[in-house]
Each structure stands twice: as structure tokens, then as C-alpha cells.
Write an enzyme that holds these catalytic residues in place. Structure first.
Site, PDB file in Angstrom:
ATOM      1  CG  HIS A 357      44.381  28.549  29.186  1.00 23.54           C
ATOM      2  ND1 HIS A 357      45.534  28.664  28.430  1.00 23.54           N
ATOM      3  CD2 HIS A 357      43.337  28.603  28.320  1.00 23.54           C
ATOM      4  CE1 HIS A 357      45.195  28.767  27.150  1.00 23.54           C
ATOM      5  NE2 HIS A 357      43.875  28.745  27.061  1.00 23.54           N
ATOM      6  CG  HIS A 361      40.372  32.364  30.060  1.00 22.57           C
ATOM      7  ND1 HIS A 361      40.167  33.197  28.978  1.00 22.57           N
ATOM      8  CD2 HIS A 361      40.089  31.100  29.621  1.00 22.57           C
ATOM      9  CE1 HIS A 361      39.784  32.480  27.935  1.00 22.57           C
ATOM     10  NE2 HIS A 361      39.717  31.202  28.299  1.00 22.57           N
ATOM     11  CG  HIS A 399      35.946  27.513  28.540  1.00 20.04           C
ATOM     12  ND1 HIS A 399      35.853  28.503  29.495  1.00 20.04           N
ATOM     13  CD2 HIS A 399      36.973  27.868  27.728  1.00 20.04           C
ATOM     14  CE1 HIS A 399      36.774  29.407  29.263  1.00 20.04           C
ATOM     15  NE2 HIS A 399      37.471  29.057  28.204  1.00 20.04           N
ATOM     16  CG  ASP A 400      40.133  26.888  28.916  1.00 18.46           C
ATOM     17  OD1 ASP A 400      40.217  25.942  28.113  1.00 18.46           O
ATOM     18  OD2 ASP A 400      40.226  28.084  28.559  1.00 18.46           O
ATOM     19  CG  ASP A 508      37.938  30.243  24.682  1.00 22.00           C
ATOM     20  OD1 ASP A 508      38.407  30.752  25.723  1.00 22.00           O
ATOM     21  OD2 ASP A 508      38.387  29.197  24.165  1.00 22.00           O
TER      22      ASP A 508
END
Length: 592
Positions: A357, A361, A399-400, A508
Site C-alpha cells: 500500500h 499502488h 484511495h489508500d 483496486d
């Protein structure tokens, strides 16, 4: 500007991980002070209280039952052979029979103990829901009573009646023996058959066992249907007309790739219509990067690992600038470029140096979302507005954001502040979305859009990021499948949101659909991150999460499971979005 951003950047991951580890240890100590020891004492007492239940469910009791059944069979046949009239006056045989009756009484008593243990473990209601268990118990009790009465009553009339009753009950005892033997046989079969590799296989074995118990054709048909659906991994599929369910993932990808070259031409049009200086004004990143993205950004084989070695976290910043510049979002949404660049840099720098992560990514997911939008034509299918495009790009990139390299389960088990803050409900995803909007607010990024547009931007972005929680995979994809199967599916209006969520979540978890080099690299990285979490869980005395034990996790099997129950659903269902709205069902059916 760079110095200012770096000064605001969160600590490097090594320091952050040390701090997380230290905090986790401190929190655990505080729990001991506030009652953690009492909890452990209570758990110890519970273990002692549950010892009998554990014994009742153990194989030791099953094996003991087997021994008792064998001994009981021998005794029954001994009694049958020695109770003939020819042997009735032989004192040696009488003495032998007396001994066998004592042994028989002991065995029946042990059967009573076995029944008591199973009743304690299952409760009387559950155990005696099988009426044969009632009959077994009755036979054992009456048989014990007959033996005891034979010992205590010396009456000729009673002896005559007893002889008749004992003959009857010997046959009943024989029935009991075969009943117990069948029970033990089932136990042995279960112990053998259920030594399987995964829960789904155990469920299938249970259903097959049930299939043998029923003769009703309707029930048999329903059980066979259940076995078929689970075996074919179609448990979450909507029930639709067989003729319309002909969409295949490979066809969708094949169809999507037909337009790849045209997409590249469209993007390159910027270069054809403008000189080098004006291109840089539209997309203010290095010219070499513009050329690279023009040629390769819609290619799933893009080598983002190499790009990271060249420009590190700037890779995500430059991709966001490229996407916004290519689609003219700066001017259409009244976004100040220096402000946007600052926001993009803070998002990029907000990714920690985790194995999986990390910023690579984030770049991969963003570029995969762009692949869906451009190559798979979702941009035109859903008639996405410029605001929709901005939502898709920023949600994918963030998103992360600030992912700690541990999953939600770990945060919940360690009572992490994020788990406490978000009540154990998707704490990571909530934190990613919250952190993104803190950055947006601090920099006043969206000051040029209306309040209505801002509310829409926030609602859609938060929902999309929350949809990346894998714990929601089954439920969310089930909703998408149900909508795809409906007659009023509309990705332009009421179903646009659920499609946008699905595209981000699909990107994802899309690693298995990437070329081998990228997929293999991601597999090694994600497992190493899992194993680091497992190592920490061992240190804290916590249960080791699934796939987080480096000593027992099988890499190949872990990926087979991930593909079967997660990734395999992605292209087929996203392909439905394409084909339902492209008017090409006939062509797809022909290709199938």
C-alpha cells in the site's frame, strides 16, 4: 514550495511503524492496568468451564465409543452362546455369565457417560431432536435395570419372566450395537472427509451428506442446485435469462483493446494541435513524461516500478496533472494549477513506504481506472461530466492515503485510535477519505465550484473510497449484479454511482488481470506486507490473521483463492456495463 511540503510530510514509514508498534505495546499495557488481566482470568475460567464441551467434541470420545461398541458386540454374542439350555446347569458357564453381566453393566454405564457428555455439549433439546437417540437411551437404561434386577431378585417366576424379557432386550441391545456402530462409522467418515483445505469444500461435503439423507425429489433437487451454485462460484449471480448471460471477461477485454490505438491517437491529438510550449502550458510536467503517458498510460503492462525508481513519489503527482490537463479540468472546474499541484504533491507524499500500500499502488489503481474510462469506454457509456472525471481521478489517487500497512482487523484488535474513531467500521477507508478532504480544505482546492457541485464531489468521492473495503466486496458486487440484471439499468443517471464505485474497487483488486511481471511483483509485495502484520500480531499475542502467517501461507493457493472469490467477478460484471449500453449484445453472443 518543495521544502514546505516536505516539512509537512508525515514521518518515514520506518519511524511510523516503530511508533505504531510502540503505541500498540503501550495500549496493551494500559489495558492490563484497566482490567485486561481480569479479562484474561475470565477467559481462563471459561476455558476450564468449557473443558467438558471440548472433550465431548474431541476425537478421543469418538475413539472410546468405537472401543465400547466392539466390546459390546463381543459380550452380546457371548451371552447368546452361553445362555442355551445345554449350558444352564454348568456352574463355570454361570460364573462366566455373571462376569460378562458385570462387564456389560460397566459398558452400559460408560454409554450413559458418553450420552451425558454429548447432551452437555449439545443441550438436551438438540441431542434428543433425533428420536433414535431417545430410543438408544431408553434401551440402555432398561438393559441396566434388567441386569440389576437379576442380581437382586431370586424368584423363580421373576426368573422366567426375566429370561423372556432378557431375550427380547438382547435383540434390542443388538439393535443398539448396530445403531452405535453406524454412529461411529459416520464419525469416522466425517473425520476423514472433512479434513479438507478450505471452508467451501467442507460446506460442499456437508451438503453431499445431506443429499444422502433425503428421498424427497424436491429437496434433493434443491440441495443439488445449492451444490452446483457453490461449486461454480455463482452464489452471488443474479438469476437472469440464460440466453442473455453470455458476456465473457475475455471478450470484454478483447473488445476494449480494439480501441486502445484510437485512444492513443486521441490523446496524441494534443501534441498535433499544439507546439511544445503550448503543450507544456496545458500539461505542465516534463515533456518526456507527457510523451510516455501519451504512448503507454492505457497499457496494462505499463512499468510503473521502473518509473518509481526514476522519480519516486512524483510519479503520482505527474499522473494527476497529466489527467487533469488532458481533459481540460483546470479551466472547466476553475481549479488553480499551483494549488492543485500542491494538493497532488501532498497526496503523493502522504503514502508511506509500505511493501504494497504505497504510492506505486496508488499510481497503478489510478492508471487502471483510466484504462476503464478510456479503453473500455466507460467515460462515454456513463456520459461522465468533467466533475465526474475529477472525482474518479482524485478518488483513485487517494484511495489508500496514509495506509499504515496493517488491515482493518488489526486496527480493531489493537484498539487503534482509528478503529475507536470510526467505531470499527472500515477505519482505514474512512481515514483515507477524511485525510483527502482535510488536504482539499486546507488548500481551498474546490473554491471555484458551486456548493451543489461540492456536495456531489464529496458524496461521490467518500462513497467510492469506502467501497474499496474488501469486506464489502460480496455485498457491493451483489448490488451491482442485481442492477445489471434489471430492465431499468441506467449508468447515465441513477446507476452511475454504483458503476463508479465498482470501477474503483475493480481497479483496486485487478492485479491478476495484469501481465505476469506486474502481477507477480504485486503478489510478493502484498504477502510480505501481510506477513509483517502477522509478525506483529505474534508479538502482541493476537490471533494471526488469514494469510498473515509467513510459515503456513501458501503463495499459489492464496492467489487461487483471491482470484476465485474476488478478482474473477470484476471483468465479467464490468463487461456487462459495457455491452448492455453499447448495443453490441448480438456481436458478443456471436463471439461467444
Amino acid at each position: 514550495m518543495i521544502e514546505e511540503i516536505q516539512s509537512r510530510r508525515l514521518p518515514p514509514i520506518s519511524q511510523a511503524q516503530k511508533r505504531i508498534s510502540k503505541d500498540s505495546g503501550d495500549r496493551r499495557s494500559s489495558y492490563n492496568i484497566e482490567g485486561y488481566d481480569n479479562i484474561e482470568e475470565g477467559q481462563s475460567k471459561d476455558k476450564e468451564d468449557n473443558f467438558i464441551k471440548i472433550l465431548a467434541a474431541s476425537r478421543l470420545l469418538d475413539y472410546a465409543t468405537i472401543v465400547l461398541v466392539v466390546m459390546y458386540i463381543l459380550l452380546v454374542f457371548i451371552n447368546f452362546s452361553f445362555t442355551s439350555n445345554d449350558a444352564s446347569n454348568d456352574w463355570q458357564i454361570a460364573q462366566t455369565l455373571f462376569i460378562t453381566e458385570i462387564i456389560e453393566l460397566c459398558i452400559l454405564s460408560l454409554f450413559c457417560v458418553e450420552i451425558s457428555l454429548r447432551i452437555y455439549a449439545l443441550t438436551p433439546t438438540v441431542y434428543y431432536s433425533d428420536h433414535w437417540n431417545k430410543f438408544d437411551t431408553l434401551i440402555i437404561l432398561i438393559s441396566m435395570a434388567m441386569i440389576i434386577l437379576d442380581f437382586t431378585i431370586n424368584d423363580s417366576n421373576f426368573s422366567t419372566a426375566s429370561k423372556i424379557l432378557r431375550g427380547i432386550f438382547r435383540f434390542l441391545r443388538l439393535f443398539l450395537v448396530f445403531r452405535k456402530f453406524n454412529q461411529v462409522k459416520k464419525i469416522s467418515n466425517i473425520n476423514t472427509r472433512y479434513n479438507v483445505r478450505s471452508p467451501i469444500e467442507k460446506v460442499l461435503e456437508i451438503l453431499r451428506d445431506l443429499l444422502e439423507q433425503f428421498e424427497d425429489p424436491d429437496i434433493v433437487k434443491e440441495i443439488k442446485y445449492s451444490i452446483e451454485q457453490i461449486s461454480n462460484n455463482t452464489l452471488y449471480e443474479p438469476i437472469v435469462d440464460e440466453q442473455t448471460n453470455k458476456i465473457d471477461a475475455l471478450q470484454w477485454i478483447t473488445k476494449a483493446r480494439r480501441s486502445t490505438q484510437q485512444d492513443k491517437i486521441d490523446i496524441k491529438q494534443i501534441g498535433e494541435d499544439n507546439d511544445e510550449e503550448s503543450i507544456h502550458d496545458l500539461i505542465p510536467i516534463p515533456q518526456i513524461r507527457i510523451q510516455d503517458f501519451n504512448n503507454n498510460i492505457t497499457d496494462l503492462a505499463y512499468d510503473y516500478f521502473k518509473l518509481y525508481e526514476e522519480i519516486k513519489n512524483d510519479m503520482l503527482t505527474q499522473l494527476l496533472i497529466y489527467l487533469f490537463g488532458t481533459h481540460n479540468l483546470f479551466s472547466s472546474l476553475h481549479i488553480n494549477f499551483p494549488t492543485f499541484k500542491k494538493v497532488a504533491e501532498q497526496i503523493s507524499q502522504g503514502y508511506f513506504d509500505n511493501q504494497y500500500h504505497n504510492v506505486i499502488h496508488a499510481f497503478d489503481v489510478t492508471h487502471t481506472v483510466y484504462f476503464f474510462l478510456q479503453t473500455c469506454d466507460f467515460k462515454n457509456i456513463a456520459k461522465l461530466s468533467n466533475l465526474d472525471l475529477a472525482i474518479m481521478f482524485i478518488s483513485a489517487a487517494a484511495h489508500d492515503l496514509q495506509h499504515p500497512g496493517k488491515n482493518n482487523l488489526f486496527l480493531n484488535h489493537t484498539r487503534d485510535p482509528l478503529a475507536i474513531k470510526y467505531n470499527d467500521r472500515s477505519p482505514l477507508e474512512n481515514h483515507h477519505a477524511s485525510t483527502l478532504f482535510m488536504i482539499i480544505r486546507q488548500n481551498d482546492l474546490l473554491s471555484g465550484i458551486s456548493l451543489t457541485d461540492y456536495k456531489y464531489f464529496r458524496e461521490r468521492t467518500v462513497t467510492m473510497i469506502l467501497s474499496t473495503d474488501n469486506a464489502l466486496h460480496g455485498k457491493d458486487f451483489n448490488k451491482l449484479k442485481a442492477r445489471l440484471a434489471s430492465t431499468d439499468f441506467d449508468p447515465i443517471n441513477k446507476d452511475k454511482g454504483i458503476c463508479m464505485d465498482a470501477l474503483l474497487h475493480g481497479a483496486d483488486i485487478s492485479n491478476p488481470f495484469k501481465p505476469w511481471n506486474n502481477y507477480y511483483a504485486w503478489t510478493i509485495r502484498v504477502l510480505e506486507e501481510f506477513w509483517q502484520q502477522g509478525d506483529r500480531e505474534k508479538e502482541l499475542g493476537l490471533p494471526i490473521s488469514m494469510l498473515c502467517d509467513r510459515k503456513t501461507t501458501n503463495t499459489a493457493k492464496s492467489q487461487i483463492g483471491f482470484i476465485d472469490f474476488m478478482s474473477i467477478n470484476v471483468p465479467s460484471k464490468l463487461g456487462w456495463i459495457y455491452t448492455i449500453n453499447s448495443g453490441e449484445q448480438k456481436e458478443m453472443a456471436r463471439l461467444d
